[in-house]
Design a protein around this motif. Structure first.
Motif, PDB file in Angstrom:
ATOM      1  N   MET A 103      13.646  -2.131   2.363  1.00 21.92           N
ATOM      2  CA  MET A 103      12.675  -2.348   1.293  1.00 21.92           C
ATOM      3  C   MET A 103      11.984  -1.047   0.910  1.00 21.92           C
ATOM      4  O   MET A 103      11.832  -0.733  -0.286  1.00 21.92           O
ATOM      5  CB  MET A 103      11.647  -3.397   1.725  1.00 21.92           C
ATOM      6  N   VAL A 104      11.571  -0.262   1.908  1.00 25.27           N
ATOM      7  CA  VAL A 104      10.912   1.014   1.614  1.00 25.27           C
ATOM      8  C   VAL A 104      11.882   1.972   0.931  1.00 25.27           C
ATOM      9  O   VAL A 104      11.517   2.673  -0.017  1.00 25.27           O
ATOM     10  CB  VAL A 104      10.338   1.637   2.902  1.00 25.27           C
ATOM     11  N   ASP A 105      13.134   1.990   1.390  1.00 21.70           N
ATOM     12  CA  ASP A 105      14.147   2.839   0.765  1.00 21.70           C
ATOM     13  C   ASP A 105      14.304   2.499  -0.718  1.00 21.70           C
ATOM     14  O   ASP A 105      14.369   3.396  -1.574  1.00 21.70           O
ATOM     15  CB  ASP A 105      15.498   2.656   1.458  1.00 21.70           C
ATOM     16  N   ARG A 106      14.385   1.219  -1.014  1.00 20.21           N
ATOM     17  CA  ARG A 106      14.598   0.798  -2.401  1.00 20.21           C
ATOM     18  C   ARG A 106      13.366   1.042  -3.262  1.00 20.21           C
ATOM     19  O   ARG A 106      13.504   1.422  -4.434  1.00 20.21           O
ATOM     20  CB  ARG A 106      15.016  -0.674  -2.424  1.00 20.21           C
ATOM     21  N   MET A 107      12.183   0.856  -2.689  1.00 20.94           N
ATOM     22  CA  MET A 107      10.971   1.159  -3.452  1.00 20.94           C
ATOM     23  C   MET A 107      10.898   2.653  -3.762  1.00 20.94           C
ATOM     24  O   MET A 107      10.558   3.053  -4.878  1.00 20.94           O
ATOM     25  CB  MET A 107       9.732   0.733  -2.663  1.00 20.94           C
ATOM     26  N   ALA A 108      11.232   3.490  -2.779  1.00 25.19           N
ATOM     27  CA  ALA A 108      11.200   4.942  -2.984  1.00 25.19           C
ATOM     28  C   ALA A 108      12.226   5.369  -4.026  1.00 25.19           C
ATOM     29  O   ALA A 108      11.949   6.215  -4.882  1.00 25.19           O
ATOM     30  CB  ALA A 108      11.448   5.663  -1.663  1.00 25.19           C
ATOM     31  N   ALA A 153       0.824  -1.210   0.000  1.00 29.90           N
ATOM     32  CA  ALA A 153       0.000   0.000   0.000  1.00 29.90           C
ATOM     33  C   ALA A 153       0.856   1.258   0.000  1.00 29.90           C
ATOM     34  O   ALA A 153       0.440   2.298  -0.525  1.00 29.90           O
ATOM     35  CB  ALA A 153      -0.931   0.000   1.203  1.00 29.90           C
ATOM     36  N   GLU A 154       2.057   1.183   0.574  1.00 26.39           N
ATOM     37  CA  GLU A 154       2.916   2.367   0.647  1.00 26.39           C
ATOM     38  C   GLU A 154       3.215   2.922  -0.737  1.00 26.39           C
ATOM     39  O   GLU A 154       3.176   4.142  -0.954  1.00 26.39           O
ATOM     40  CB  GLU A 154       4.218   2.013   1.382  1.00 26.39           C
ATOM     41  N   THR A 155       3.520   2.038  -1.694  1.00 28.07           N
ATOM     42  CA  THR A 155       3.795   2.522  -3.045  1.00 28.07           C
ATOM     43  C   THR A 155       2.543   3.100  -3.698  1.00 28.07           C
ATOM     44  O   THR A 155       2.569   4.187  -4.294  1.00 28.07           O
ATOM     45  CB  THR A 155       4.371   1.390  -3.918  1.00 28.07           C
ATOM     46  N   ILE A 156       1.417   2.391  -3.609  1.00 27.33           N
ATOM     47  CA  ILE A 156       0.179   2.873  -4.234  1.00 27.33           C
ATOM     48  C   ILE A 156      -0.221   4.228  -3.661  1.00 27.33           C
ATOM     49  O   ILE A 156      -0.551   5.169  -4.398  1.00 27.33           O
ATOM     50  CB  ILE A 156      -0.955   1.850  -4.031  1.00 27.33           C
ATOM     51  N   LEU A 157      -0.188   4.342  -2.339  1.00 25.94           N
ATOM     52  CA  LEU A 157      -0.632   5.578  -1.700  1.00 25.94           C
ATOM     53  C   LEU A 157       0.386   6.704  -1.857  1.00 25.94           C
ATOM     54  O   LEU A 157       0.008   7.876  -1.912  1.00 25.94           O
ATOM     55  CB  LEU A 157      -0.926   5.314  -0.222  1.00 25.94           C
ATOM     56  N   ALA A 158       1.689   6.369  -1.931  1.00 27.63           N
ATOM     57  CA  ALA A 158       2.696   7.404  -2.162  1.00 27.63           C
ATOM     58  C   ALA A 158       2.513   8.031  -3.540  1.00 27.63           C
ATOM     59  O   ALA A 158       2.593   9.260  -3.695  1.00 27.63           O
ATOM     60  CB  ALA A 158       4.098   6.810  -2.027  1.00 27.63           C
ATOM     61  N   VAL A 159       2.272   7.203  -4.543  1.00 30.69           N
ATOM     62  CA  VAL A 159       2.033   7.724  -5.893  1.00 30.69           C
ATOM     63  C   VAL A 159       0.759   8.561  -5.914  1.00 30.69           C
ATOM     64  O   VAL A 159       0.717   9.651  -6.494  1.00 30.69           O
ATOM     65  CB  VAL A 159       1.948   6.566  -6.909  1.00 30.69           C
ATOM     66  N   GLN A 160      -0.287   8.065  -5.261  1.00 26.68           N
ATOM     67  CA  GLN A 160      -1.553   8.792  -5.250  1.00 26.68           C
ATOM     68  C   GLN A 160      -1.404  10.142  -4.560  1.00 26.68           C
ATOM     69  O   GLN A 160      -1.866  11.173  -5.078  1.00 26.68           O
ATOM     70  CB  GLN A 160      -2.624   7.963  -4.539  1.00 26.68           C
ATOM     71  N   ALA A 161      -0.761  10.164  -3.401  1.00 24.76           N
ATOM     72  CA  ALA A 161      -0.637  11.413  -2.645  1.00 24.76           C
ATOM     73  C   ALA A 161       0.178  12.452  -3.404  1.00 24.76           C
ATOM     74  O   ALA A 161      -0.202  13.627  -3.483  1.00 24.76           O
ATOM     75  CB  ALA A 161       0.001  11.130  -1.282  1.00 24.76           C
ATOM     76  N   THR A 162       1.306  12.048  -3.962  1.00 23.52           N
ATOM     77  CA  THR A 162       2.148  13.009  -4.683  1.00 23.52           C
ATOM     78  C   THR A 162       1.501  13.457  -5.987  1.00 23.52           C
ATOM     79  O   THR A 162       1.649  14.611  -6.400  1.00 23.52           O
ATOM     80  CB  THR A 162       3.531  12.408  -4.955  1.00 23.52           C
ATOM     81  N   ASN A 167       4.403   6.283 -14.939  1.00 20.23           N
ATOM     82  CA  ASN A 167       5.643   5.512 -15.071  1.00 20.23           C
ATOM     83  C   ASN A 167       5.722   4.447 -13.982  1.00 20.23           C
ATOM     84  O   ASN A 167       6.097   3.301 -14.235  1.00 20.23           O
ATOM     85  CB  ASN A 167       6.865   6.424 -14.961  1.00 20.23           C
ATOM     86  N   VAL A 168       5.353   4.837 -12.756  1.00 15.33           N
ATOM     87  CA  VAL A 168       5.375   3.886 -11.644  1.00 15.33           C
ATOM     88  C   VAL A 168       4.273   2.849 -11.797  1.00 15.33           C
ATOM     89  O   VAL A 168       4.516   1.642 -11.676  1.00 15.33           O
ATOM     90  CB  VAL A 168       5.222   4.620 -10.298  1.00 15.33           C
ATOM     91  N   LEU A 169       3.066   3.289 -12.072  1.00 19.53           N
ATOM     92  CA  LEU A 169       1.928   2.373 -12.123  1.00 19.53           C
ATOM     93  C   LEU A 169       1.985   1.448 -13.330  1.00 19.53           C
ATOM     94  O   LEU A 169       1.516   0.306 -13.261  1.00 19.53           O
ATOM     95  CB  LEU A 169       0.625   3.177 -12.124  1.00 19.53           C
ATOM     96  N   PHE A 170       2.553   1.930 -14.455  1.00 22.32           N
ATOM     97  CA  PHE A 170       2.767   1.071 -15.622  1.00 22.32           C
ATOM     98  C   PHE A 170       4.080   0.303 -15.516  1.00 22.32           C
ATOM     99  O   PHE A 170       4.368  -0.570 -16.327  1.00 22.32           O
ATOM    100  CB  PHE A 170       2.792   1.916 -16.907  1.00 22.32           C
TER     101      PHE A 170
END
Length: 293
Positions: free
Chosen positions: A211-216, A153-162, A264-267
């Motif tokens: 893991m969060v660092d690398r995803m970011a 969820a962190e990736t999905i919500l980070a993209v959505q928020a930004t 770019n992230v979601l695709f």
């Protein structure tokens, strides 16, 4: 007082519905983002049958433009020791549901139909491998545990928020602008809540921070451009090390990304693609192509 609040709220929505076509494009993109996050967290919290129903995913308000139902997420089991995580994610899931309906109320006939959404463990595994958050032969199942759900969820919500923050400069209708600024602030709170869960969980699982660092880092790189993401590892702040739970810049302002960089992230590609990743057949609306990086 309650009756008065309802009248004012209804009047605000009615005024917002006279939005120009300039406002339609960012609202449609915001709705596409909510299709992904709402379906995923509703299914993860409540289980089968809680995906957005037909009337909330069709194009416009008629029956002849049906959307594609999203059923690829799974319910997550929350053991007794994780009920606090469950409560926090459930609140986010419910907020997303009503924000989706609000966006459709604003767009009405201009609401885009929901296309196919792939939220399977295989899709998340591909993303986590690309980011180096797991090994090339490892798998990641976001529905295996509450913490794994928070990682996904962190990736999905980070993209959505930004992305919602980035869209805020595009609105011309003052009622819509005020509403969407509020929505962007709520989305920022959502991702901070998830990152707080992950930081707490890292006491028992230190690899979570990596893991969060690398995803970011991957999200920031695949979208190109300015800084759009932050990891969880402590960074120097006024001579001391501190973790950055919120996605903010050095001035304390929330980070943002363009629709193209979000796609770019979601695709899951740095190219100018029109489909892929979580959206195998793309999305509907004006903003539907990733940035060429």
């Amino acid at each position: 007082m309650l009756a008065g609040a309802v009248v004012v709220g209804t009047a605000g929505i009615a005024q917002a519905q006279v939005a120009s076509s300039v406002d339609t494009a960012p609202l449609q993109f915001a709705l596409n983002l909510h299709y992904l996050s709402t379906n995923m967290l509703q299914l993860a919290i409540y289980g089968a049958g809680r995906q957005l129903p037909a009337q909330y995913i069709r194009g416009g308000e008629t029956l002849d433009r049906p959307g594609v139902s999203a059923t690829s997420a799974k319910q997550v089991s929350f053991p007794a020791g994780t009920r606090d995580i469950q409560a926090r994610i459930q609140e986010i899931a419910d907020s997303l549901w009503f924000r989706t309906l609000f966006l459709r109320d604003l767009l009405r006939a201009d609401s885009p139909a929901q296309n196919q959404i792939d939220m399977t463990a295989e899709r998340f595994t591909a993303m986590f491998r690309l980011a180096g958050a797991i090994g090339p032969g490892d798998s990641f199942d976001p529905y295996a545990s509450p913490v794994d759900l928070a990682l996904a969820a962190e990736t999905i919500l980070a993209v959505q928020a930004t992305a919602l923050n980035g869209l805020s400069t595009l609105y011309t209708n003052p009622v819509i602008r005020a509403s969407m600024l509020s929505m962007a602030a709520t989305a920022a709170t959502d991702v901070t809540t998830i990152r707080t869960i992950l930081m707490a969980a890292s006491a028992a699982r230190p690899e979570i921070v990596t893991m969060v660092d690398r995803m970011a880092s991957w999200r920031n790189g695949i979208g190109g451009g300015d800084t759009t993401d932050r990891g969880l590892s402590p960074v120097p702040v006024n001579g001391r090390l501190a973790a950055r739970l919120a996605l903010t810049d050095d001035d304390g302002l929330h980070l943002s990304r363009t629709p193209g960089h979000a796609l770019n992230v979601l695709f899951m590609t740095p190219g100018a693609a029109t489909q892929g990743g979580f959206f195998p057949t793309g999305i509907n609306g004006t903003f539907k192509t990733g940035a060429a990086n």
